[in-house]
Design a protein around this motif. Structure first.
Motif, PDB file in Angstrom:
ATOM      1  N   GLU A   1       3.186   7.199   4.627  1.00 40.56           N
ATOM      2  CA  GLU A   1       2.951   7.587   6.022  1.00 40.56           C
ATOM      3  C   GLU A   1       4.134   7.163   6.892  1.00 40.56           C
ATOM      4  O   GLU A   1       4.556   7.894   7.795  1.00 40.56           O
ATOM      5  CB  GLU A   1       1.661   6.956   6.539  1.00 40.56           C
ATOM      6  CG  GLU A   1       1.467   7.028   8.050  1.00 40.56           C
ATOM      7  CD  GLU A   1       1.531   8.435   8.644  1.00 40.56           C
ATOM      8  OE1 GLU A   1       1.895   8.549   9.830  1.00 40.56           O
ATOM      9  OE2 GLU A   1       1.232   9.416   7.925  1.00 40.56           O
TER      10      GLU A   1
ATOM     11  N   ARG B   1       0.846  -1.190   0.000  1.00 43.78           N
ATOM     12  CA  ARG B   1       0.000   0.000   0.000  1.00 43.78           C
ATOM     13  C   ARG B   1       0.885   1.246   0.000  1.00 43.78           C
ATOM     14  O   ARG B   1       1.599   1.508   0.969  1.00 43.78           O
ATOM     15  CB  ARG B   1      -0.906   0.032   1.229  1.00 43.78           C
ATOM     16  CG  ARG B   1      -1.876  -1.132   1.336  1.00 43.78           C
ATOM     17  CD  ARG B   1      -2.801  -0.900   2.521  1.00 43.78           C
ATOM     18  NE  ARG B   1      -3.705  -2.021   2.723  1.00 43.78           N
ATOM     19  CZ  ARG B   1      -4.680  -2.046   3.631  1.00 43.78           C
ATOM     20  NH1 ARG B   1      -4.852  -0.992   4.424  1.00 43.78           N
ATOM     21  NH2 ARG B   1      -5.463  -3.098   3.757  1.00 43.78           N
ATOM     22  N   GLU B   2       0.809   2.001  -1.052  1.00 44.79           N
ATOM     23  CA  GLU B   2       1.641   3.199  -1.124  1.00 44.79           C
ATOM     24  C   GLU B   2       1.305   4.185  -0.013  1.00 44.79           C
ATOM     25  O   GLU B   2       2.204   4.855   0.518  1.00 44.79           O
ATOM     26  CB  GLU B   2       1.476   3.866  -2.489  1.00 44.79           C
ATOM     27  CG  GLU B   2       2.408   5.069  -2.680  1.00 44.79           C
ATOM     28  CD  GLU B   2       2.421   5.586  -4.097  1.00 44.79           C
ATOM     29  OE1 GLU B   2       2.659   6.793  -4.273  1.00 44.79           O
ATOM     30  OE2 GLU B   2       2.210   4.779  -5.030  1.00 44.79           O
ATOM     31  N   THR B   3       0.037   4.277   0.375  1.00 44.71           N
ATOM     32  CA  THR B   3      -0.344   5.202   1.455  1.00 44.71           C
ATOM     33  C   THR B   3       0.350   4.833   2.762  1.00 44.71           C
ATOM     34  O   THR B   3       0.777   5.706   3.510  1.00 44.71           O
ATOM     35  CB  THR B   3      -1.864   5.205   1.656  1.00 44.71           C
ATOM     36  OG1 THR B   3      -2.333   3.846   1.835  1.00 44.71           O
ATOM     37  CG2 THR B   3      -2.572   5.842   0.464  1.00 44.71           C
ATOM     38  N   ASP B   4       0.472   3.533   3.045  1.00 45.11           N
ATOM     39  CA  ASP B   4       1.177   3.073   4.250  1.00 45.11           C
ATOM     40  C   ASP B   4       2.652   3.454   4.184  1.00 45.11           C
ATOM     41  O   ASP B   4       3.238   3.951   5.159  1.00 45.11           O
ATOM     42  CB  ASP B   4       1.063   1.556   4.394  1.00 45.11           C
ATOM     43  CG  ASP B   4      -0.247   1.112   5.012  1.00 45.11           C
ATOM     44  OD1 ASP B   4      -1.184   1.931   5.062  1.00 45.11           O
ATOM     45  OD2 ASP B   4      -0.343  -0.060   5.432  1.00 45.11           O
TER      46      ASP B   4
END
Length: 338
Positions: A107, A101-104
């Motif tokens: 972050e 997951r790029e968002t993970d």
């Protein structure tokens, strides 16, 4: 609940409702929240340093760390029948950072930058200063590279003189010259870089690194939408960009050094803590060194060389392939050419 687990937990002023075993530790649901009990392979001195750091992070507004819990004797480590040290730590309900997951991932980069802004060893007026305790200092990269270079040559000489060579040995000799020349170039480039100034500034200012910042040690918290950081046991005084290099490398290996993701990771970190040109150069230099090739060769040299598992051959091939991918990545992202 096992006997040693019960005996250790009885040393704390908490009520334990339930426990469950996980890899190398126990989750404990208590009247004071979720905690983790695990064996601590370090000394009381190291435990005090760890506790001091995590208390500092909490006081600086970063509360989501696995701070140790003091037992009834006000000790950080508890024992079972006088043997083995165990540590009980505050824990969090969340999931590990998912590299898919790029968002993970982004972050986690911002989270690392937030930590780096406040990870500084504060000695003035502290008990640690009175006891002359201080975190260890990271090894100078030049010393590390030179040591690895010598070890590569040692393995080369050993294999050359070996009568019965197998697939691993022939493969190592095939790629040795290119890998060693790359290692020598990186070492020479390091001497002409801004690393020395960064290293000395880090020592003078007491700048700290996590030391093992990977996706296993970053928990995504569903309730707050933020993240928690765990397992600071390898923290030390060092150039903070090395934490970012390590996380970048671990993620990029999973994504075959995908240019767009690598660029986004650096940008996410820099949103919170801008990167100096010298830091970017150090990341590129550390990434350029054929570390996986050295590590595979070093493991071979110190193992039972009468039988080489097929996995070792695969690791050597992967190390060469990833080195080529890395160099292309570094040229595109960092405009880094040796």
């Amino acid at each position: 609940m096992r006997e040693y687990e019960l005996e250790v937990l009885e040393q704390y002023d908490i009520e334990v409702m339930s426990t469950r075993k996980i890899r190398g530790a126990f989750f404990c649901e208590t009247n004071e929240g979720t905690m983790v009990l695990k064996e601590a392979a370090f000394s009381e001195k190291r435990a005090l340093l760890l506790y001091t750091l995590l208390c500092h992070l909490e006081s600086e507004g970063y509360p989501d760390v696995d701070i140790p819990v003091l037992n009834r004797e006000k000790d950080l480590l508890s024992t079972f029948r006088g043997q083995s040290g165990y540590m009980l730590k505050k824990w969090y309900i969340g999931r590990e950072c998912d590299v898919r997951r790029e968002t993970d991932v982004l972050e986690a980069c911002r989270n690392l930058a937030r930590l780096h802004r406040i990870m500084r060893w504060q000695e003035e007026g502290s008990q640690v200063q009175e006891d002359a305790l201080r975190p260890p200092v990271g090894r100078h990269l030049k010393q590390e590279f030179l040591c690895h270079n010598r070890e590569l040559k040692k393995v080369r000489n050993y294999i050359r003189n070996k009568v019965n060579k197998g697939e691993f040995e022939y493969l190592f000799l095939k790629y040795f010259e290119n890998m060693y020349q790359l290692a020598a170039k990186v070492t020479k480039r390091l001497e002409d870089s801004g690393y020395e100034r960064l290293y000395q500034d880090s020592l003078a200012q007491g700048l700290l690194v996590h030391g093992d910042y990977n996706y296993h040690n970053v928990l995504m918290l569903p309730e707050t939408g933020g993240s928690a950081t765990t397992n600071f046991e390898h923290f030390r005084i060092d150039v903070q960009a090395l934490d970012l290099y390590y996380f970048l490398r671990k993620v990029m290996e999973k994504h075959k050094w995908k240019e767009s993701l690598g660029r986004a990771m650096l940008e996410a970190y820099a949103e919170v803590r801008p990167l100096k040109p010298e830091e970017l150069e150090v990341i590129a230099l550390k990434a350029s060194y054929p570390e996986k090739f050295w590590k595979t060769a070093n493991t071979y040299y110190h193992s039972n060389k009468a039988w080489i598992p097929e996995k070792s051959v695969e690791k050597l091939q992967t190390a060469v392939l990833q080195t080529e991918e890395k160099i292309q990545f570094l040229q595109k992202i960092f405009r880094f050419i040796l």
